[in-house]
Write an enzyme that holds these catalytic residues in place. Sequence first.
Site, PDB file in Angstrom:
ATOM      1  N   CYS A   4      28.520  52.089  50.530  1.00  0.00           N
ATOM      2  CA  CYS A   4      29.128  53.200  51.265  1.00  0.00           C
ATOM      3  C   CYS A   4      28.062  54.241  51.585  1.00  0.00           C
ATOM      4  O   CYS A   4      27.402  54.779  50.695  1.00  0.00           O
ATOM      5  CB  CYS A   4      30.253  53.825  50.444  1.00  0.00           C
ATOM      6  SG  CYS A   4      30.873  55.367  51.164  1.00  0.00           S
ATOM      7  N   CYS A   7      28.618  57.631  49.913  1.00  0.00           N
ATOM      8  CA  CYS A   7      28.305  57.583  48.483  1.00  0.00           C
ATOM      9  C   CYS A   7      26.791  57.650  48.285  1.00  0.00           C
ATOM     10  O   CYS A   7      26.304  58.287  47.352  1.00  0.00           O
ATOM     11  CB  CYS A   7      28.875  56.326  47.838  1.00  0.00           C
ATOM     12  SG  CYS A   7      30.642  56.429  47.474  1.00  0.00           S
ATOM     13  N   ASP A  30      26.500  66.596  60.505  1.00  0.00           N
ATOM     14  CA  ASP A  30      26.713  65.271  61.093  1.00  0.00           C
ATOM     15  C   ASP A  30      25.430  64.829  61.811  1.00  0.00           C
ATOM     16  O   ASP A  30      24.787  65.619  62.504  1.00  0.00           O
ATOM     17  CB  ASP A  30      27.890  65.316  62.079  1.00  0.00           C
ATOM     18  CG  ASP A  30      28.406  63.927  62.418  1.00  0.00           C
ATOM     19  OD1 ASP A  30      29.548  63.611  62.031  1.00  0.00           O
ATOM     20  OD2 ASP A  30      27.660  63.151  63.068  1.00  0.00           O
ATOM     21  N   HIS A  46      34.612  58.464  45.642  1.00  0.00           N
ATOM     22  CA  HIS A  46      34.872  57.575  46.779  1.00  0.00           C
ATOM     23  C   HIS A  46      36.368  57.362  46.957  1.00  0.00           C
ATOM     24  O   HIS A  46      37.021  56.750  46.115  1.00  0.00           O
ATOM     25  CB  HIS A  46      34.179  56.218  46.620  1.00  0.00           C
ATOM     26  CG  HIS A  46      34.430  55.318  47.796  1.00  0.00           C
ATOM     27  ND1 HIS A  46      33.624  55.322  48.918  1.00  0.00           N
ATOM     28  CD2 HIS A  46      35.429  54.440  48.058  1.00  0.00           C
ATOM     29  CE1 HIS A  46      34.107  54.473  49.805  1.00  0.00           C
ATOM     30  NE2 HIS A  46      35.220  53.928  49.302  1.00  0.00           N
ATOM     31  N   ASN A  85      39.642  61.677  60.871  1.00  0.00           N
ATOM     32  CA  ASN A  85      39.970  60.379  61.464  1.00  0.00           C
ATOM     33  C   ASN A  85      40.398  59.444  60.334  1.00  0.00           C
ATOM     34  O   ASN A  85      39.732  59.370  59.296  1.00  0.00           O
ATOM     35  CB  ASN A  85      38.752  59.804  62.189  1.00  0.00           C
ATOM     36  CG  ASN A  85      38.348  60.658  63.378  1.00  0.00           C
ATOM     37  OD1 ASN A  85      39.196  61.221  64.054  1.00  0.00           O
ATOM     38  ND2 ASN A  85      37.050  60.775  63.617  1.00  0.00           N
ATOM     39  N   GLY A  91      40.062  56.090  64.726  1.00  0.00           N
ATOM     40  CA  GLY A  91      38.697  56.495  65.073  1.00  0.00           C
ATOM     41  C   GLY A  91      37.762  56.627  63.884  1.00  0.00           C
ATOM     42  O   GLY A  91      36.635  57.083  64.030  1.00  0.00           O
ATOM     43  N   HIS A  96      34.848  56.601  53.904  1.00  0.00           N
ATOM     44  CA  HIS A  96      34.790  57.495  52.744  1.00  0.00           C
ATOM     45  C   HIS A  96      35.333  58.808  53.290  1.00  0.00           C
ATOM     46  O   HIS A  96      34.767  59.367  54.248  1.00  0.00           O
ATOM     47  CB  HIS A  96      33.335  57.618  52.248  1.00  0.00           C
ATOM     48  CG  HIS A  96      33.132  58.536  51.077  1.00  0.00           C
ATOM     49  ND1 HIS A  96      32.420  58.168  49.949  1.00  0.00           N
ATOM     50  CD2 HIS A  96      33.522  59.813  50.862  1.00  0.00           C
ATOM     51  CE1 HIS A  96      32.393  59.177  49.096  1.00  0.00           C
ATOM     52  NE2 HIS A  96      33.054  60.199  49.644  1.00  0.00           N
ATOM     53  N   HIS A  98      36.403  62.163  54.789  1.00  0.00           N
ATOM     54  CA  HIS A  98      35.603  63.313  55.202  1.00  0.00           C
ATOM     55  C   HIS A  98      36.371  64.126  56.233  1.00  0.00           C
ATOM     56  O   HIS A  98      37.188  63.587  56.988  1.00  0.00           O
ATOM     57  CB  HIS A  98      34.241  62.885  55.765  1.00  0.00           C
ATOM     58  CG  HIS A  98      34.324  61.875  56.865  1.00  0.00           C
ATOM     59  ND1 HIS A  98      34.543  60.529  56.621  1.00  0.00           N
ATOM     60  CD2 HIS A  98      34.248  62.001  58.215  1.00  0.00           C
ATOM     61  CE1 HIS A  98      34.580  59.886  57.772  1.00  0.00           C
ATOM     62  NE2 HIS A  98      34.419  60.761  58.761  1.00  0.00           N
TER      63      HIS A  98
HETATM   64  P1  5GP Z   1      34.339  59.128  61.463  1.00  0.00           P
HETATM   65  O1  5GP Z   1      34.374  58.502  62.816  1.00  0.00           O
HETATM   66  O2  5GP Z   1      34.341  58.111  60.354  1.00  0.00           O
HETATM   67  O3  5GP Z   1      35.386  60.195  61.295  1.00  0.00           O
HETATM   68  O4  5GP Z   1      33.003  59.944  61.413  1.00  0.00           O
HETATM   69  C1  5GP Z   1      31.852  59.519  60.782  1.00  0.00           C
HETATM   70  C2  5GP Z   1      30.782  60.526  61.116  1.00  0.00           C
HETATM   71  O5  5GP Z   1      29.709  60.317  60.239  1.00  0.00           O
HETATM   72  C3  5GP Z   1      30.252  60.387  62.542  1.00  0.00           C
HETATM   73  O6  5GP Z   1      30.441  61.610  63.235  1.00  0.00           O
HETATM   74  C4  5GP Z   1      28.784  60.041  62.338  1.00  0.00           C
HETATM   75  O7  5GP Z   1      27.938  60.672  63.285  1.00  0.00           O
HETATM   76  C5  5GP Z   1      28.507  60.518  60.928  1.00  0.00           C
HETATM   77  N1  5GP Z   1      27.496  59.751  60.231  1.00  0.00           N
HETATM   78  C6  5GP Z   1      27.418  58.397  60.146  1.00  0.00           C
HETATM   79  N2  5GP Z   1      26.357  58.041  59.401  1.00  0.00           N
HETATM   80  C7  5GP Z   1      25.758  59.196  59.009  1.00  0.00           C
HETATM   81  C8  5GP Z   1      24.601  59.463  58.212  1.00  0.00           C
HETATM   82  O8  5GP Z   1      23.899  58.575  57.713  1.00  0.00           O
HETATM   83  N3  5GP Z   1      24.283  60.770  58.026  1.00  0.00           N
HETATM   84  C9  5GP Z   1      25.035  61.793  58.539  1.00  0.00           C
HETATM   85  N4  5GP Z   1      24.637  63.046  58.285  1.00  0.00           N
HETATM   86  N5  5GP Z   1      26.132  61.565  59.296  1.00  0.00           N
HETATM   87  C10 5GP Z   1      26.485  60.277  59.524  1.00  0.00           C
HETATM   88 ZN    ZN Z   2      31.872  56.269  49.398  1.00  0.00          ZN
END
Ligand code: 5GP
Ligand code: ZN
Length: 111
Positions: A4, A7, A30, A46, A85, A91, A96, A98
């Site tokens: 993850c 994580c 982000d 997690h 999301n 989406g 994990h 957030h």
């Molecule tokens: P989700 O679509 O799951 O709600 O959003 C995941 C978010 O995590 C996305 O906006 C993506 O840009 C961000 N993200 C994905 N991988 C990483 C990472 O390694 N570091 C950071 N800081 N953000 C990440």
């Molecule tokens: Zn996790």
Amino acid sequence: MTDCIFCKIVAGAIPSKKIYEDSEIIAFNDIHPIAPVHFLLVPKVHVAGLGDCVAEHEGLLGRLLLLAPKLAKEQGLDGFRTMINTGKSGGQEVFHLHIHVFGGGSSLPKT
Ligand code: 5GP
Ligand code: ZN
């Protein structure tokens, strides 16, 4: 959860631009911001997503939400949007839990 990404960020194994940390929550920018300010509020434990939360997460969810305006203000935002999301069709890409917090610049579109 060894595979993850969040994580790994919590564990410090992957770097992030951290803006807040306490014993149960971390917040970091982000990697692909959709607004001038865009950070994520992430529980250290997690939990795959909002659909996996149960009664024992009630306090944690409250503390995550209460942090949003505090950190948004610290980041210079007077208004902001939150987004959670949930599930692939909702989406969600990182499974994990957030909360996205974003804003700044010109007004956000209605939807
Ligand atoms: P989700 O679509 O799951 O709600 O959003 C995941 C978010 O995590 C996305 O906006 C993506 O840009 C961000 N993200 C994905 N991988 C990483 C990472 O390694 N570091 C950071 N800081 N953000 C990440
Ligand atoms: Zn996790």
